[in-house]
Scaffold this motif. Sequence first.
Motif, PDB file in Angstrom:
ATOM      1  N   VAL A  98      43.110  36.618  45.736  1.00 53.52           N
ATOM      2  CA  VAL A  98      42.863  37.323  46.989  1.00 53.52           C
ATOM      3  C   VAL A  98      43.066  36.399  48.189  1.00 53.52           C
ATOM      4  O   VAL A  98      43.677  36.793  49.199  1.00 53.52           O
ATOM      5  CB  VAL A  98      41.449  37.929  46.988  1.00 53.52           C
ATOM      6  CG1 VAL A  98      41.075  38.440  48.375  1.00 53.52           C
ATOM      7  CG2 VAL A  98      41.371  39.073  45.986  1.00 53.52           C
ATOM      8  N   TYR A 176      41.309  45.209  46.622  1.00 50.72           N
ATOM      9  CA  TYR A 176      41.521  44.478  45.375  1.00 50.72           C
ATOM     10  C   TYR A 176      40.704  45.092  44.247  1.00 50.72           C
ATOM     11  O   TYR A 176      41.175  45.188  43.112  1.00 50.72           O
ATOM     12  CB  TYR A 176      41.137  43.012  45.573  1.00 50.72           C
ATOM     13  CG  TYR A 176      41.403  42.138  44.371  1.00 50.72           C
ATOM     14  CD1 TYR A 176      42.706  41.839  43.988  1.00 50.72           C
ATOM     15  CD2 TYR A 176      40.350  41.615  43.629  1.00 50.72           C
ATOM     16  CE1 TYR A 176      42.948  41.029  42.887  1.00 50.72           C
ATOM     17  CE2 TYR A 176      40.588  40.811  42.526  1.00 50.72           C
ATOM     18  CZ  TYR A 176      41.896  40.518  42.159  1.00 50.72           C
ATOM     19  OH  TYR A 176      42.135  39.720  41.056  1.00 50.72           O
ATOM     20  N   LEU A 278      45.271  46.300  47.670  1.00 45.19           N
ATOM     21  CA  LEU A 278      45.006  45.042  48.360  1.00 45.19           C
ATOM     22  C   LEU A 278      45.879  44.926  49.599  1.00 45.19           C
ATOM     23  O   LEU A 278      45.394  44.578  50.690  1.00 45.19           O
ATOM     24  CB  LEU A 278      45.276  43.872  47.406  1.00 45.19           C
ATOM     25  CG  LEU A 278      45.145  42.472  48.004  1.00 45.19           C
ATOM     26  CD1 LEU A 278      43.714  42.181  48.406  1.00 45.19           C
ATOM     27  CD2 LEU A 278      45.651  41.416  47.031  1.00 45.19           C
TER      28      LEU A 278
END
Length: 326
Positions: A98, A176, A278
Amino acid sequence: MKRRTFIASAIGAIGGISACAWSGNDRLHSGAALAFGTTISISVVHDDADLAQRAIADGLMAAQAVDRLMSIYNPASQVYLLNRDGMVLRPDARLLEVLKQAAQLSQMSDGAFDVTVQPLWRLYSESAARGGLPSVAERRRAQALVGWRQLEIDDAIIRFRRPDMALTLNGLAQGYAADQALAAIQAHGIRHALLDTGEFVARGRKSRRHPWILGVRDPRDAGALAATLYAQGCSVATSGDYECTFTPDYRHHHIFDPTAGDSPDELASVTVLAPNALLADGLSTAFMVMGWDRASALAAKLPAIDLMSIDKQGREKRSAGFPSDV
C-alpha cells in the motif's frame, strides 16, 4: 473512518442470506461485518449456499485484517506503531504494498496525494474541538511535517526521516481491503460479487438480466442521488467534502492540499472508476485536491480511469468514459 457515499441498492439483506433467482440454483447470498468504524458487506451469486457463505466469511476476514493492520487508532496496528515510534521494523507485506502504491500516486499527482497529511488533520481536529480554526503559524508548523518523500519505505523498515511526522491510510486502506476481500472470495470460484468496504468492487452481475447498480450521493443532500450507475467489472470510490467537516460551509474538511496546508476549495465530490479499488480510492482523494482540469488531464493518461466531479456550486462534469445514468 471514511466515506459511506454510495447506496448499494443491489446489496440485499445486510448480515443474512437473501435469495434472488438467476438460473438453475443460483442465488444471491450476503453477509456483513464491522471494520473501519462502519459496516462492510459482501454479496455473491452462486448455486452452493455453503460455499458462498464460506467465501463471504473469508472476504470479510480479509478486509478486517487490513483494518487491524492499517488503523491509526488501534495500538496493535503497524500504522499506529509507525506514528508513535517513527519507525516500524519488519513491516507487513500488505503495508509495504500500500505504501509503495501511495508513493506512486504521490509521484503521478505531483504531491496532491500524500499519506503524511495526518499532522494537518490532527491540527484542524484539535482546533475545531476548541471551536475555531488553526492560526497561520500553527498551520505552517503542521505543514512543515508533511512530505511524502520524507517517508522511507524498505522491506526491512518503514520510517520517517523527520521527527513528529505521522501518516494516515484513510485514502487507501478501504480500497485495498476491498481488493483483498475480492481475492479471498475469488479463491472460492466466485465470479459474481459486489463488495462494499466504503469503496466498491463489482464483478459479474447480480442476475442474468440485472447488473449491479450503485448510486452516487448528492454532496449537499444525503437523501438524494447525484447519479445512478451500472457497475460491471470495475471498482468505484468517492471522496467528498461532507464526510468530516471542520466548518459548516464545507470550506475546511478532512481532505488536505499539502501545498496549501488547507482543504482544496474547488470540488465538493469526486467519483472515480478504476480497475481496482486501491487505485480508485487513492485517485479520488488526489483528484479532489487537483481540481477538475488537472484531474481530468491525469485521468486521460491512465488506462481505464474515469471520473465524475461535482463542484461547490453543484455543477457536474464527467470524463468521456464515465457511464451515463441508468
